[in-house]
Structures are given as C-alpha cells and as structure tokens.
Design an enzyme around this catalytic site. Sequence first.
Site, PDB file in Angstrom:
ATOM      1  N   SER A  12     142.447 -26.104-101.610  1.00 23.05           N
ATOM      2  CA  SER A  12     143.392 -27.114-102.100  1.00 23.05           C
ATOM      3  C   SER A  12     143.009 -27.529-103.517  1.00 23.05           C
ATOM      4  O   SER A  12     141.888 -27.263-103.969  1.00 23.05           O
ATOM      5  CB  SER A  12     143.325 -28.329-101.178  1.00 23.05           C
ATOM      6  N   TYR A  31     140.461 -35.155 -95.764  1.00 23.15           N
ATOM      7  CA  TYR A  31     141.056 -33.904 -96.255  1.00 23.15           C
ATOM      8  C   TYR A  31     140.260 -33.396 -97.465  1.00 23.15           C
ATOM      9  O   TYR A  31     139.912 -32.219 -97.556  1.00 23.15           O
ATOM     10  CB  TYR A  31     142.519 -34.159 -96.633  1.00 23.15           C
TER      11      TYR A  31
HETATM   12  P1  NAP Z   1     152.158 -27.090 -92.869  1.00 21.65           P
HETATM   13  O1  NAP Z   1     153.559 -26.629 -93.032  1.00 21.65           O
HETATM   14  O2  NAP Z   1     151.879 -28.455 -92.360  1.00 21.65           O
HETATM   15  O3  NAP Z   1     151.342 -26.000 -92.077  1.00 21.65           O
HETATM   16  C1  NAP Z   1     150.083 -26.237 -91.483  1.00 21.65           C
HETATM   17  C2  NAP Z   1     149.907 -25.246 -90.384  1.00 21.65           C
HETATM   18  O4  NAP Z   1     148.683 -25.511 -89.679  1.00 21.65           O
HETATM   19  C3  NAP Z   1     151.017 -25.352 -89.342  1.00 21.65           C
HETATM   20  O5  NAP Z   1     151.309 -24.073 -88.862  1.00 21.65           O
HETATM   21  C4  NAP Z   1     150.355 -26.212 -88.282  1.00 21.65           C
HETATM   22  O6  NAP Z   1     150.936 -26.130 -87.014  1.00 21.65           O
HETATM   23  C5  NAP Z   1     148.971 -25.604 -88.305  1.00 21.65           C
HETATM   24  N1  NAP Z   1     148.038 -26.437 -87.556  1.00 21.65           N
HETATM   25  C6  NAP Z   1     147.680 -27.715 -87.825  1.00 21.65           C
HETATM   26  N2  NAP Z   1     146.841 -28.146 -86.872  1.00 21.65           N
HETATM   27  C7  NAP Z   1     146.664 -27.136 -85.993  1.00 21.65           C
HETATM   28  C8  NAP Z   1     145.920 -26.976 -84.803  1.00 21.65           C
HETATM   29  N3  NAP Z   1     145.191 -27.965 -84.285  1.00 21.65           N
HETATM   30  N4  NAP Z   1     145.985 -25.786 -84.142  1.00 21.65           N
HETATM   31  C9  NAP Z   1     146.743 -24.776 -84.639  1.00 21.65           C
HETATM   32  N5  NAP Z   1     147.471 -24.869 -85.757  1.00 21.65           N
HETATM   33  C10 NAP Z   1     147.430 -26.033 -86.425  1.00 21.65           C
HETATM   34  O7  NAP Z   1     151.493 -27.090 -94.301  1.00 21.65           O
HETATM   35  P2  NAP Z   1     151.171 -25.930 -95.335  1.00 21.65           P
HETATM   36  O8  NAP Z   1     151.383 -26.521 -96.666  1.00 21.65           O
HETATM   37  O9  NAP Z   1     151.859 -24.659 -94.991  1.00 21.65           O
HETATM   38  O10 NAP Z   1     149.601 -25.806 -95.111  1.00 21.65           O
HETATM   39  C11 NAP Z   1     148.916 -24.601 -94.978  1.00 21.65           C
HETATM   40  C12 NAP Z   1     147.530 -24.772 -95.579  1.00 21.65           C
HETATM   41  O11 NAP Z   1     147.642 -24.998 -96.978  1.00 21.65           O
HETATM   42  C13 NAP Z   1     146.750 -25.961 -95.021  1.00 21.65           C
HETATM   43  O12 NAP Z   1     145.394 -25.621 -94.864  1.00 21.65           O
HETATM   44  C14 NAP Z   1     146.909 -26.995 -96.109  1.00 21.65           C
HETATM   45  O13 NAP Z   1     145.861 -27.934 -96.128  1.00 21.65           O
HETATM   46  C15 NAP Z   1     146.875 -26.111 -97.344  1.00 21.65           C
HETATM   47  N6  NAP Z   1     147.437 -26.692 -98.555  1.00 21.65           N
HETATM   48  C16 NAP Z   1     148.735 -27.061 -98.643  1.00 21.65           C
HETATM   49  C17 NAP Z   1     149.206 -27.596 -99.828  1.00 21.65           C
HETATM   50  C18 NAP Z   1     150.616 -28.031-100.012  1.00 21.65           C
HETATM   51  O14 NAP Z   1     150.924 -28.601-101.065  1.00 21.65           O
HETATM   52  N7  NAP Z   1     151.506 -27.819 -99.086  1.00 21.65           N
HETATM   53  C19 NAP Z   1     148.350 -27.760-100.914  1.00 21.65           C
HETATM   54  C20 NAP Z   1     147.038 -27.373-100.785  1.00 21.65           C
HETATM   55  C21 NAP Z   1     146.585 -26.831 -99.607  1.00 21.65           C
HETATM   56  P3  NAP Z   1     152.090 -27.210 -86.597  1.00 21.65           P
HETATM   57  O15 NAP Z   1     153.329 -26.779 -87.312  1.00 21.65           O
HETATM   58  O16 NAP Z   1     152.148 -27.063 -85.121  1.00 21.65           O
HETATM   59  O17 NAP Z   1     151.604 -28.560 -87.054  1.00 21.65           O
END
Ligand code: NAP
Length: 250
Positions: A142, A155
Amino acid sequence: MILDKFSLKGKVAIVTGSNTGLGQGICKAYVEAGAKVVGVSRRPSTETAEMLGKNFYNVIADLSSVDVIPTIIEETVKKFGRIDILVNNAGIIKREDSLEFSEENWDTVLNVNLKTVFFLTQAVAKRFVEQKSGGKIINIASMLSYQGGIRVPSYTASKSAIRGVTMTLANEWAKYGINVNGIAPGYMATNNTEQLRQDGERSADILARIPAGRWGTPEDLQGAAVFLASSASDYVNGFTVAVDGGWLGR
Ligand code: NAP
C-alpha cells in the site's frame, strides 16, 4: 523473444481475495497470460468464475485464521498439480481515530493482512522448495507501506510490516529461485476505498494530490502483477513497486 518472458503459460497461481476489486483483476490478467488460477475468497467468487471458466478454481476460505492454509495448498495441488505463483491480495482496513482505536480493529486487520499472509507464504514456499521449481510471491502492499495515513493505525502497521517481510523473505529464499516482491497500489476505486470516496472533502483532497488526476482501477495493477509473476522479473527481488499514478513522487 522478450514478450515470451512475460507469458504465464503452464503456470499455476493462487490469488487471495478473488471475488472482487484488485484480486479479481489479477486473476483475469493471469488467465489471459496463460496461467491456471486458484482464487481464494470467503464468499464465492461467482463473477470471477463466470468470467474465467475452466482456468479458474475457487477455494472458499476465511483468511482471518491460519487453519485454512493446508486446505488451500491441498486443493490447489489436487486441482492443478503444482503451485508457481502466490499473490497475497486479500486485505482489510478499519478506520477509527487512533485515540479510540479498539483491540478488535487491531487484531482483525493484523491477522488477515500480516499473520495469514506470512504463514500462507511460508506454506507455499515450502512447496516451491519441494518442487525444486522456484516460484514467485507477490504481496499487495500500500501507499501506507511508505506513509502514515490517517485513522488507520492497524492497516499502516500491517502494510509497513509486509514491505519489510517481503525483503526478509527475498534475502532468505533467493537461493531457492524464489522471488518475493510487493506491489503498492495507490488510491484505487474498489470496496477498500468506498468510505473514503463517499467523504467529499477527503476524496477531493486525495484526487488533487494524484498526478494522474484520477483514482486507479484494477486494470492499472495488471501489468505489474504479470511482470512480477513472470520470468521477465527473475532478477527483481525484495522490492515493492508502486502503481500509484505518481502519488509517492509528489
Ligand atoms: P476489496 O475490494 O475490499 O478487496 C479485498 C479482498 O480481500 C476481497 O476479496 C475480500 O473479500 C478479501 N478478504 C478480506 N478479508 C478476508 C478474509 N478474512 N478471508 C478471505 N478474504 C478476505 O479491496 P481491494 O482494493 O481490491 O484490496 C485488495 C488489496 O489491495 C488489499 O490488500 C488492500 O489492502 C490493498 N490495497 C488497496 C488499495 C485501494 O486503494 N483500493 C490501496 C492500497 C492497497 P470480501 O469481498 O468477502 O470482503
């Protein structure tokens, strides 16, 4: 030929958090690049499975506990015979003022974003060593692997730690032909940032600071994810690449 080095033909990848957002985008990119993908999600990855057909297999597992790790490894090997790539993408964020931040919001985030990531990575690396194949591990980090953020102490702790652990593992496992790298997404339009994007003032502040002038998308992450999973990146190890529309350089 150089483009052949980016191919994932014949490779088997595990991608966590495959039902939505960045994880879904990575699954799609890997199948397009020739891989077979096991997507791990706590809810069925129905949309991803419909999109990707027989090259995708869904394992349902809640990554808040390490108990699910043996099943993930066993099901992957049973379905596709081997493992070549792991993407630790699943992650959660809890927003609360640090003065009031609860132990629950600390533990929940650290368990999914750091503890399970480490032990799943360890289990997959053991498999790479057994296979004598080497392999690629990609941790989704991140901007908060580099910066402090606001109201997100657990986080930030998890994402700063994962960048450090990425370097530790690269140091230890390079000798087995294992590459461990990270991708630090900038501000991407997914569920993770839903709350931020609903907050007019924060959203405008963030947008004004992104040189690209827009939020990122899952497609924006696909190039780096394929590169770090492919032999084109064989000499890249222990590094976390920012895909952030220029945010960190600002
Ligand atoms: P997201 O749409 O919220 O996706 C997160 C994913 O993780 C979802 O598939 C979620 O499942 C899964 N997850 C969470 N808790 C879980 C658990 N206990 N067991 C299994 N699966 C679980 O957000 P995203 O942006 O795509 O995030 C993906 C990664 O990128 C994360 O590590 C996040 O921290 C990182 N990230 C995102 C951003 C951003 O701006 N979006 C920036 C920096 C880093 P559910 O749908 O069931 O909750």
